[in-house]
Design an enzyme around this catalytic site. Structure first.
Site, PDB file in Angstrom:
ATOM      1  N   LYS A 258      -3.691  10.532   5.593  1.00  0.00           N
ATOM      2  CA  LYS A 258      -3.266   9.768   6.772  1.00  0.00           C
ATOM      3  C   LYS A 258      -2.242  10.619   7.530  1.00  0.00           C
ATOM      4  CE  LYS A 258      -3.841   6.814   3.035  1.00  0.00           C
ATOM      5  NZ  LYS A 258      -5.155   6.351   3.208  1.00  0.00           N
TER       6      LYS A 258
ATOM      7  N   ASP B  62       1.023  16.663  19.885  1.00  0.00           N
ATOM      8  CA  ASP B  62       1.255  17.927  20.584  1.00  0.00           C
ATOM      9  C   ASP B  62       1.589  19.014  19.556  1.00  0.00           C
ATOM     10  OD1 ASP B  62       0.731  16.631  22.945  1.00  0.00           O
ATOM     11  OD2 ASP B  62       2.828  16.215  23.391  1.00  0.00           O
TER      12      ASP B  62
ATOM     13  N   HIS C 156       0.817  -1.212   0.000  1.00  0.00           N
ATOM     14  CA  HIS C 156       0.000   0.000   0.000  1.00  0.00           C
ATOM     15  C   HIS C 156       0.855   1.268   0.000  1.00  0.00           C
ATOM     16  CE1 HIS C 156      -3.260   2.620   1.942  1.00  0.00           C
ATOM     17  NE2 HIS C 156      -3.833   2.143   0.863  1.00  0.00           N
TER      18      HIS C 156
ATOM     19  N   ASP D  53      16.847  10.909  -7.872  1.00  0.00           N
ATOM     20  CA  ASP D  53      18.289  11.180  -7.726  1.00  0.00           C
ATOM     21  C   ASP D  53      18.767  11.129  -6.277  1.00  0.00           C
ATOM     22  OD1 ASP D  53      18.552  11.470 -10.452  1.00  0.00           O
ATOM     23  OD2 ASP D  53      18.345  13.655 -10.418  1.00  0.00           O
TER      24      ASP D  53
ATOM     25  N   HIS E 181      -9.045  11.208   2.441  1.00  0.00           N
ATOM     26  CA  HIS E 181      -8.183  10.030   2.269  1.00  0.00           C
ATOM     27  C   HIS E 181      -6.816  10.208   2.920  1.00  0.00           C
ATOM     28  CE1 HIS E 181      -5.778   7.075  -0.243  1.00  0.00           C
ATOM     29  NE2 HIS E 181      -6.824   6.348   0.073  1.00  0.00           N
TER      30      HIS E 181
ATOM     31  N   LYS F 185       3.236   4.419  -1.123  1.00  0.00           N
ATOM     32  CA  LYS F 185       3.339   5.365  -2.235  1.00  0.00           C
ATOM     33  C   LYS F 185       4.674   6.093  -2.077  1.00  0.00           C
ATOM     34  CE  LYS F 185      -1.289   4.961  -1.399  1.00  0.00           C
ATOM     35  NZ  LYS F 185      -1.866   4.303  -0.234  1.00  0.00           N
TER      36      LYS F 185
END
Length: 479
Positions: free
Chosen positions: A399, A404, A222, A229, A397, A224
């Site tokens: 995450k 704090d 899952h 470079d 969508h 991404k």
């Protein structure tokens, strides 16, 4: 009729015998007791409906695969020249002052990577900003590009990415492209063939090498990741598809967040890709990293790779530690709220400590069963004093975890059992007050466009909807 019954009887008996055998397998091999009970009861009571789903989705403890993956990772580290960061201890100072020595120690041991100073991290809010930055980095690539996505579609955005990679391949830039075989199940062969013919090394990530694992769909990559470079890395929630640009009603406008990382932490992100590439291809690519420098200024970053091959349930434990570290606030955004008991207990304890605990989830659904289960968990959380909000404008969508006013984590992991135990994920934890303030301001804008779930909402729901939510929660271990 008697003849039909005569033939039907043995089939029914066979189905129930197979259901009992599968139920025994579930009890022995399912990782959680809730999952074992859910599978065992359904397999015994309804084998006609559940045997085939169990064949594809039933295994959440994949010991043979996990051992093979772990051994290959260890082999990779011994064969490949270890990155410079792999020989260094975690950076002191800011992470220890902000999170405490014990937490820094546990997180670095959990992820197998150190905190590294000297980074710059910026948020990329929504798809246009994210892919503008990624395509800019690709356009300016001089040596190599690595690309990894869970979902790749051959739509307008997918074509833009393909053309950009083909252009760079023609200029002699080496390109390594990894995509998940299930997440990208509808990716046309011609898309892959075109890139390969242009010189792009493109491979699917799969866990079903052996015939015994041929039907297993549970364990997905899952992550991404884009690295250019060894200088710029991109991690977050976006996949390659026009819906991530907000061009797919009724989920639009799509709300998501990526980050761009520059500095020593790029090597950590790239090494996560290298491990996945080695598993998928059994080959090592030759990617040079810039000379490692050990600056004392800049943001401190910890790359946290998690997956089903880990010795521990790394993703779940990462969330538990992040929640336990909070003294003032812990804000989490996730499209799917299906936590395990350890994470839910940590959230409840944070409330008892007086921490401002907030969870932001979508108000629109992309999966009916997951949405129903998330709704019930949301009501349970509200009863525990956790504030849960629903994002109004479109599908949420992103995450994100804000700890704090000192740290924030952004990546690919959802607050659900699939991310905790079944998917390969990556999160980047950044310790820096200015970056935390930037994330705080971003989330404040999101909360301003959200509504808070009321404690009475569950009681006001129709009986059939409450029943549906409880039924959906039975499938929580595989959602």
């Amino acid at each position: 009729m008697p003849l039909d019954l005569l033939h039907l009887g043995p089939l029914v008996l066979l189905a129930h015998l197979l259901g009992i055998a599968a139920a025994c397998h579930a009890i022995l091999h399912t990782r959680t007791s809730q999952g074992a009970i859910a599978w065992a009861v359904s397999l015994v009571a309804m084998p006609y409906l559940t045997l085939i789903p169990y064949l594809f989705l039933g295994r959440s403890k994949f010991a043979g695969y996990a051992d093979a993956r772990r051994i290959e990772n260890e082999t990779l580290r011994s064969r490949a020249h270890p990155p410079e960061w792999d020989t260094r201890a975690s950076s002191g100072g800011a992470p220890t002052d902000a999170l405490g020595h014990s937490l820094v120690r546990s997180l670095t041991h959990l992820g197998g990577m150190p905190f590294l100073p000297g980074n710059t991290v910026r948020t990329l809010v929504n798809g246009e900003a994210t892919f503008a930055a990624i395509l800019d980095a690709i356009e300016n690539a001089q040596h190599y590009i690595v690309v990894q996505f869970f979902i790749v579609r051959a739509d307008a955005l997918g074509e833009m990415l393909k053309e950009a990679l083909i252009t760079k391949a023609a200029q002699g830039v080496r390109i390594y492209f990894l995509y998940d075989s299930i997440g990208s199940f509808d990716l046309p062969h011609r898309y892959v063939a075109t890139l390969r013919s242009a010189g792009v090394e493109m491979h699917p990530f799969a866990t079903n090498r052996r015939f015994v694992n041929r039907f297993q769909l549970n364990f997905r990559n899952h992550r991404k990741i884009v690295v250019v470079d060894g200088k710029r890395a991109f991690v977050g929630g976006h996949n390659v598809g026009v819906e991530y640009l907000g061009a797919k009603p009724p989920l639009s406008p799509w709300r998501d967040t990526h980050i761009e990382v520059r500095g020593p932490a790029v090597a950590s992100i790239q090494f996560v890709f290298t491990e996945d590439w080695y598993w998928a291809t059994q080959q090592l690519h030759a990617l040079e990293m810039p000379p490692f420098e050990a600056p004392t200024e800049g943001m401190h970053c910890l790359v946290m790779p998690t997956g089903p091959a880990d010795r521990f349930e790394t993703c779940s434990l990462f969330f538990v530690e992040a929640i336990n570290a909070a003294r003032m606030r812990i804000w989490i955004t996730t499209p799917y709220l299906v936590p395990d008991e350890a994470v839910l207990s940590a959230l409840r304890l944070a409330v008892l400590r007086g921490v401002d605990v907030r969870i932001l989830i979508p108000s629109r659904r992309d999966h009916r069963v997951v949405f129903a289960a998330s709704t019930l968990y949301a009501h349970d959380a509200v009863r525990s004093g956790i504030r849960v909000f629903r994002y109004r404008p479109g599908f949420l969508h992103q995450k994100v975890v804000l700890i704090d006013d000192v740290a924030a984590a952004i990546g690919s992991a959802n607050l659900d059992n699939r991310s905790f135990r079944l998917n390969f994920e990556i999160m980047v934890l950044t310790v820096d007050r200015e970056f935390a303030a930037e994330v705080h301001a971003m989330l404040m804008r999101d909360f301003a466009e959200s509504f808070e779930i009321d404690r009475s909402e569950y009681k006001k729901a129709p009986a059939w909807r409450r029943i549906a939510m409880h039924v959906a929660r039975l499938f929580a271990p595989i959602l």
